[in-house]
Design a protein around this motif. Structure first.
Motif, PDB file in Angstrom:
ATOM      1  N   HIS A 147      -8.098  73.264  63.381  1.00 38.20           N
ATOM      2  CA  HIS A 147      -9.435  72.891  62.904  1.00 38.20           C
ATOM      3  C   HIS A 147     -10.523  73.432  63.828  1.00 38.20           C
ATOM      4  CE1 HIS A 147     -12.654  69.628  62.208  1.00 38.20           C
ATOM      5  NE2 HIS A 147     -12.773  70.553  61.274  1.00 38.20           N
ATOM      6  N   ARG A 148     -10.358  73.252  65.136  1.00 42.62           N
ATOM      7  CA  ARG A 148     -11.382  73.706  66.077  1.00 42.62           C
ATOM      8  C   ARG A 148     -11.486  75.234  66.107  1.00 42.62           C
ATOM      9  NH1 ARG A 148     -13.568  69.592  69.505  1.00 42.62           N
ATOM     10  NH2 ARG A 148     -13.468  67.719  68.198  1.00 42.62           N
ATOM     11  N   THR A 149     -10.367  75.923  65.958  1.00 41.57           N
ATOM     12  CA  THR A 149     -10.417  77.387  65.921  1.00 41.57           C
ATOM     13  C   THR A 149     -11.118  77.859  64.652  1.00 41.57           C
ATOM     14  OG1 THR A 149      -8.400  77.600  67.243  1.00 41.57           O
ATOM     15  CG2 THR A 149      -9.039  79.503  65.930  1.00 41.57           C
ATOM     16  N   ALA A 150     -10.855  77.189  63.538  1.00 39.39           N
ATOM     17  CA  ALA A 150     -11.540  77.521  62.286  1.00 39.39           C
ATOM     18  C   ALA A 150     -13.045  77.316  62.431  1.00 39.39           C
ATOM     19  CB  ALA A 150     -10.981  76.682  61.139  1.00 39.39           C
ATOM     20  N   ASN A 151     -13.448  76.213  63.073  1.00 45.11           N
ATOM     21  CA  ASN A 151     -14.871  75.974  63.337  1.00 45.11           C
ATOM     22  C   ASN A 151     -15.474  77.138  64.122  1.00 45.11           C
ATOM     23  OD1 ASN A 151     -14.651  73.445  62.152  1.00 45.11           O
ATOM     24  ND2 ASN A 151     -14.542  72.340  64.099  1.00 45.11           N
ATOM     25  N   TRP A 152     -14.763  77.551  65.169  1.00 48.34           N
ATOM     26  CA  TRP A 152     -15.266  78.628  66.028  1.00 48.34           C
ATOM     27  C   TRP A 152     -15.402  79.936  65.247  1.00 48.34           C
ATOM     28  CZ3 TRP A 152     -12.512  83.107  67.532  1.00 48.34           C
ATOM     29  CH2 TRP A 152     -13.193  83.919  68.455  1.00 48.34           C
ATOM     30  N   LEU A 153     -14.455  80.209  64.379  1.00 50.57           N
ATOM     31  CA  LEU A 153     -14.474  81.461  63.629  1.00 50.57           C
ATOM     32  C   LEU A 153     -15.733  81.609  62.781  1.00 50.57           C
ATOM     33  CD1 LEU A 153     -10.734  81.657  62.536  1.00 50.57           C
ATOM     34  CD2 LEU A 153     -11.906  83.307  64.005  1.00 50.57           C
ATOM     35  N   ILE A 154     -16.225  80.486  62.213  1.00 48.19           N
ATOM     36  CA  ILE A 154     -17.417  80.582  61.361  1.00 48.19           C
ATOM     37  C   ILE A 154     -18.639  79.930  62.012  1.00 48.19           C
ATOM     38  CG2 ILE A 154     -16.063  80.724  59.247  1.00 48.19           C
ATOM     39  CD1 ILE A 154     -16.763  77.782  58.702  1.00 48.19           C
ATOM     40  N   ALA A 155     -18.486  79.520  63.281  1.00 53.92           N
ATOM     41  CA  ALA A 155     -19.597  78.959  64.061  1.00 53.92           C
ATOM     42  C   ALA A 155     -20.275  77.785  63.378  1.00 53.92           C
ATOM     43  CB  ALA A 155     -20.617  80.049  64.387  1.00 53.92           C
ATOM     44  N   ARG A 156     -19.475  76.892  62.809  1.00 55.14           N
ATOM     45  CA  ARG A 156     -20.015  75.667  62.213  1.00 55.14           C
ATOM     46  C   ARG A 156     -18.903  74.637  62.081  1.00 55.14           C
ATOM     47  NH1 ARG A 156     -21.154  76.070  55.792  1.00 55.14           N
ATOM     48  NH2 ARG A 156     -20.958  73.822  56.075  1.00 55.14           N
ATOM     49  N   GLN A 157     -19.311  73.387  61.999  1.00 56.43           N
ATOM     50  CA  GLN A 157     -18.347  72.308  61.841  1.00 56.43           C
ATOM     51  C   GLN A 157     -17.828  72.294  60.405  1.00 56.43           C
ATOM     52  OE1 GLN A 157     -17.339  70.091  64.211  1.00 56.43           O
ATOM     53  NE2 GLN A 157     -15.930  69.119  62.792  1.00 56.43           N
ATOM     54  N   ILE A 158     -16.523  72.293  60.235  1.00 58.90           N
ATOM     55  CA  ILE A 158     -15.920  72.178  58.912  1.00 58.90           C
ATOM     56  C   ILE A 158     -15.646  70.702  58.646  1.00 58.90           C
ATOM     57  CG2 ILE A 158     -13.899  72.726  57.504  1.00 58.90           C
ATOM     58  CD1 ILE A 158     -13.653  75.331  59.113  1.00 58.90           C
ATOM     59  N   PRO A 159     -16.404  70.071  57.752  1.00 55.65           N
ATOM     60  CA  PRO A 159     -16.166  68.647  57.467  1.00 55.65           C
ATOM     61  C   PRO A 159     -14.797  68.458  56.809  1.00 55.65           C
ATOM     62  CG  PRO A 159     -18.312  69.374  56.625  1.00 55.65           C
ATOM     63  CD  PRO A 159     -17.530  70.614  56.973  1.00 55.65           C
ATOM     64  N   LEU A 160     -14.025  67.547  57.328  1.00 58.65           N
ATOM     65  CA  LEU A 160     -12.715  67.275  56.759  1.00 58.65           C
ATOM     66  C   LEU A 160     -12.814  66.128  55.757  1.00 58.65           C
ATOM     67  CD1 LEU A 160     -10.446  67.550  59.933  1.00 58.65           C
ATOM     68  CD2 LEU A 160     -10.942  69.302  58.216  1.00 58.65           C
ATOM     69  N   HIS A 161     -12.245  66.325  54.575  1.00 60.41           N
ATOM     70  CA  HIS A 161     -12.233  65.262  53.573  1.00 60.41           C
ATOM     71  C   HIS A 161     -11.219  64.184  53.941  1.00 60.41           C
ATOM     72  CE1 HIS A 161     -13.577  68.500  50.429  1.00 60.41           C
ATOM     73  NE2 HIS A 161     -14.544  68.153  51.249  1.00 60.41           N
ATOM     74  N   ARG A 162     -10.103  64.607  54.508  1.00 62.64           N
ATOM     75  CA  ARG A 162      -9.040  63.652  54.844  1.00 62.64           C
ATOM     76  C   ARG A 162      -8.093  64.300  55.838  1.00 62.64           C
ATOM     77  NH1 ARG A 162      -6.315  63.031  50.094  1.00 62.64           N
ATOM     78  NH2 ARG A 162      -4.239  63.675  50.795  1.00 62.64           N
ATOM     79  N   VAL A 163      -7.500  63.470  56.684  1.00 63.04           N
ATOM     80  CA  VAL A 163      -6.440  63.906  57.594  1.00 63.04           C
ATOM     81  C   VAL A 163      -5.218  63.050  57.297  1.00 63.04           C
ATOM     82  CG1 VAL A 163      -5.698  64.146  59.989  1.00 63.04           C
ATOM     83  CG2 VAL A 163      -8.100  64.543  59.381  1.00 63.04           C
TER      84      VAL A 163
END
Length: 333
Positions: A147-163
């Motif tokens: 999740h954190r690497t994905a955030n870094w790749l697009i330079a924004r927080q990816i809101p998670l619907h569910r974990v």
């Protein structure tokens, strides 16, 4: 100044598979300025930077990026190689597909899968063989890193619907919001996975070689201290509190600074799953730990820095927050 802190639970997990090598455990703790006395305090917290350094050093000591939690050791450099491959793609969807393929090629016990159904994208961790059982830490940490690497790749927080987690609720469940910034966490599910909007898979990736090099200099630290949460009221309230913590501001004063009616701010925080007092306690706790353990401040100086009028009141609150005294945080070994 406030530095994020990490629950002592994660320090235990970091060192768990070195239990037969106590001398290495002690050396790692000492090197990273973590008092061994804190290990017996279930509520203790440590600076995020110290923990990130401990992770890096433990992986190097064990020559295993999974620190003994996988089916077999994962050689140092696997995550860096995957990140380089993912960062060279055009969109987040391509990057996550490449990440998933990469970790299906490595025999570590789990397989990563990216799937899309309607507007829901899912990244799952599936055991390579039926009935394989892994420590919850492997699932929680690996999903966190993805999740954190994905955030870094697009330079924004990816809101998670569910974990979803395939294990039962754990004593440290309250820490998962800090990991995933998500309130909808389900336990005892068939698969451990994260869900988010599939529309984000179309986000472009524009990472320069310099940005990639900087990220990989200390990827653990970059991910653990990552912050793209400027839109959350938790973040806004925490930031405002941090800037004025020495003044011990009231809730009404914070609401006024954020240009909201107090009832409105309280409602927004409640929707995110927070109460003002818990946010204030966390800001004060994190700030105090930073001043005591990283900045080398005295108890008296720290008392003033976080808005207490008397050291005795600060000491009582600090022990309630962490289970330890301020002096224990000043001990380096």
């Amino acid at each position: 100044m406030r530095s994020p802190t990490i629950s002592i639970y994660f320090v235990h997990k970091c060192l768990q598979n070195l239990h037969q090598q106590p001398q290495i455990q002690r050396a790692l703790l000492a090197k990273n300025h973590i008092s061994a006395n804190l290990l017996s305090k279930d509520s203790a917290r440590i600076p995020a930077e110290n923990y990130a350094n401990l992770l890096r050093d433990t992986m190097q000591a064990m020559n295993d990026e999974l620190m003994g939690f996988g089916q077999q050791a994962q050689k140092l450099g696997c995550w860096a190689t995957m990140t380089e491959l993912a960062a060279s793609t055009t969109t987040l969807g391509e990057a996550l597909a490449r990440l998933s393929r990469f970790y299906r090629l490595i025999p570590w016990g789990l397989e990563t899968r990216l799937s899309v159904s309607g507007d829901n994208a899912t990244i799952s961790l599936l055991p390579s063989e039926p009935q394989q059982d892994f420590d919850p830490y492997l699932y929680e940490s690996f999903l966190f890193y993805i999740h954190r690497t994905a955030n870094w790749l697009i330079a924004r927080q990816i809101p998670l619907h569910r974990v979803d987690f395939c294990f039962a609720e754990t004593p440290q469940a309250a820490e998962y919001w800090n990991l995933f910034l998500c309130q909808n966490i389900q336990y005892e599910q068939a698969t451990s996975q994260i869900h988010f909007s599939a529309s984000l898979l179309n986000q472009n990736i524009r990472k320069s070689p310099q940005a990639l090099t900087k990220f990989l200099e200390h990827a653990n630290l970059a991910m653990i201290t990552q912050s793209y949460t400027q839109k959350s009221w938790y973040y806004k309230t925490s930031t405002e509190l941090e800037s004025r913590v020495a003044d011990n501001p009231s809730f009404n004063e914070i609401a006024k600074a954020l240009e909201l009616h107090p009832h409105t701010l309280r409602h927004y925080l409640r929707l995110e799953g927070f109460q003002y007092q818990s946010i204030k306690d966390r800001v004060r706790c994190d700030t105090a730990i930073y001043h005591l353990s990283s900045a080398g401040r005295s108890v008296e100086e720290t008392t003033a820095f976080i808005g207490f009028s008397e050291p005795s009141a600060f000491i009582r609150s600090f022990k309630k927050w962490t289970g330890a005294t301020p002096l224990e945080y000043k001990k380096k070994t």
